[in-house]
Design an enzyme around this catalytic site. Structure first.
Site, mmCIF file in Angstrom:
data_model
loop_
_atom_site.group_PDB
_atom_site.id
_atom_site.type_symbol
_atom_site.label_atom_id
_atom_site.label_comp_id
_atom_site.label_asym_id
_atom_site.label_seq_id
_atom_site.Cartn_x
_atom_site.Cartn_y
_atom_site.Cartn_z
ATOM 1 N N SER A 246 -6.211 28.960 -53.060
ATOM 2 C CA SER A 246 -5.152 29.901 -52.684
ATOM 3 C C SER A 246 -5.390 31.209 -53.413
ATOM 4 C CB SER A 246 -3.774 29.331 -53.048
ATOM 5 O OG SER A 246 -3.387 28.349 -52.107
ATOM 6 N N LYS B 32 -3.682 29.826 -61.812
ATOM 7 C CA LYS B 32 -5.059 29.360 -61.899
ATOM 8 C C LYS B 32 -5.800 29.885 -63.119
ATOM 9 C CE LYS B 32 -5.535 29.266 -56.850
ATOM 10 N NZ LYS B 32 -5.258 27.843 -56.689
ATOM 11 N N ARG C 133 3.291 27.322 -49.863
ATOM 12 C CA ARG C 133 4.528 27.113 -50.625
ATOM 13 C C ARG C 133 5.162 28.439 -51.012
ATOM 14 N NH1 ARG C 133 3.017 22.294 -54.893
ATOM 15 N NH2 ARG C 133 2.110 20.880 -53.377
ATOM 16 N N ARG D 280 18.250 26.934 -39.606
ATOM 17 C CA ARG D 280 17.310 27.578 -38.681
ATOM 18 C C ARG D 280 17.121 29.045 -39.024
ATOM 19 N NH1 ARG D 280 20.594 25.549 -33.493
ATOM 20 N NH2 ARG D 280 22.165 26.460 -34.854
ATOM 21 N N ASP E 247 -5.830 14.242 -48.596
ATOM 22 C CA ASP E 247 -6.150 15.107 -49.735
ATOM 23 C C ASP E 247 -5.977 14.311 -51.035
ATOM 24 O OD1 ASP E 247 -6.767 17.459 -51.057
ATOM 25 O OD2 ASP E 247 -4.686 18.187 -51.067
ATOM 26 N N ASN F 33 -9.517 24.620 -49.208
ATOM 27 C CA ASN F 33 -8.182 24.033 -49.312
ATOM 28 C C ASN F 33 -7.132 25.070 -49.704
ATOM 29 O OD1 ASN F 33 -9.544 21.672 -48.863
ATOM 30 N ND2 ASN F 33 -8.780 20.624 -50.683
ATOM 31 N N ASP G 269 -2.942 25.342 -50.227
ATOM 32 C CA ASP G 269 -1.617 24.721 -50.280
ATOM 33 C C ASP G 269 -0.618 25.661 -50.945
ATOM 34 O OD1 ASP G 269 0.523 23.006 -50.282
ATOM 35 O OD2 ASP G 269 -0.275 21.598 -51.746
HETATM 36 ZN ZN ZN Z 1 -7.427 19.704 -54.542
#
Ligand code: ZN
Length: 338
Positions: free
Chosen positions: A219, A189, A266, A287, A80, A260, A262
């Protein structure tokens, strides 16, 4: 496999392949478990930052484990936002099947010559190339785009130029093109609800017929995770993503083959960890918070695979891949022969 068998079918087939960023074991497991549960192809993508953070040797072994554990899931491994020929060469040597060279911040001619150089190198090793034309807003690791306000005000000027795309495609021989069509990197964004420029996608499809298109910064920034983060001590304000119905339309109706994601990974991970920390402050077993975080990723990615309409497509991709007899990248032929 490379992304070719996936994109061949995705372009006409009304679906898109999710390209999910991997940074550690739990994220990777969450993504691949979801793809196995939904019989979906997937692209695992690794940024320069992920290579540095996790050490590529470790990520490679985790991905090898995915391939071994889930032999029926079509998997491509993608770089990427590669920015130099040296990095791309390392990625090819590390077994990536696809690379992105991002020369979008350079002049058109410099972008062409950098992308062409990468195409010549990668194709010689059986690896495919994505390049980028146009400018996105937002911030993603060391990829700094335009300020949200400036981007929205002048969006027309930053969108990918269809005629430029035709010249770029002709001169570089790339396999897919990341286009600026109104998406943006990161969790902040837009100031207002995003609108994808479907007319622009259509025009690019006319000047570059059959060229798989890639949407970065896709996203959706789910409200539920942002709220969970803020309820449990976080402070995220002004977040705004790309509405999922717009992404669904882009992959079903247009030649968008790779999407895409990501930021949403997160957010899911962070939301769950914060929730466990604040509801069970006595908890210190990793855990007990990384497990629920991984579960949240599985559930979210499963939803994404339906949104992308790639759920249930693993078999046809595998069948097509076997039929086309595409040679594996050199790395894998060398490994198999050894
Ligand atoms: Zn990108």
């Amino acid at each position: 496999m490379t992304t070719k068998p996936m994109f061949d079918l995705a372009y006409e087939g009304g679906f898109g392949v999710g390209a999910f960023n991997v940074n550690n074991m739990e994220i990777t497991q969450g993504i691949i478990e979801a793809c196995a549960a939904e019989d979906s192809p997937c692209i695992l993508q690794i940024s320069k930052g992920a290579r540095a953070y996790a050490n590529i040797l470790f990520l490679r072994k985790i991905i090898d484990a995915c391939v071994e554990q889930y032999p029926d899931v079509p998997i491509a491994i993608h770089c990427d936002h590669g920015d130099t020929v040296d990095l791309i060469r390392d990625c090819i040597n590390d077994g990536y099947t696809s690379v992105m060279i991002d020369g979008s911040h350079h002049s058109f001619d410099e972008n062409v010559s950098l992308s062409k150089e990468v195409v010549d190198l990668a194709h010689a090793h059986g690896v495919l190339v994505e390049a980028e034309l146009g400018m996105l807003g937002g911030i993603e690791e060391d990829v700094v785009g335009l300020d949200a306000e400036e981007y929205e005000k002048n969006i027309e000027k930053f969108l990918t130029d269809p005629e430029g795309a035709r010249v770029f495609h002709d001169r570089t021989g790339i396999d897919s093109l990341a286009v600026a069509i109104g998406t943006s990197h990161g969790a902040h964004k837009f100031k207002h609800e995003a609108k994808l420029a479907f007319d622009r996608i259509e025009r690019i499809m006319k000047t570059c017929p059959g060229l798989p298109l890639v949407m970065h910064g896709s996203s959706s920034v789910p409200r539920q995770f942002v709220d969970l983060i803020n309820q449990h001590g976080g402070n995220l304000s002004g977040t705004m993503g790309v509405p999922e119905d717009q992404i669904a339309r882009a992959v079903r109706t247009y030649g968008v083959c790779k999407v895409n994601i990501d930021t949403d990974l997160r957010l899911a991970l962070t939301a769950k960890i914060r929730e466990v920390f604040s509801t069970n402050p006595e908890e210190f077993d990793p855990r007990k918070y990384l497990g629920p975080a991984r579960d949240a990723i599985v559930e979210m990615v499963r939803g994404k695979l339906h949104m992308l309409n790639s759920a249930g497509k693993a078999d046809v991709v595998i069948t097509h891949w076997k039929k086309m007899g595409e040679p594996m990248p050199d790395y894998y032929r060398a490994t198999a022969g050894a």
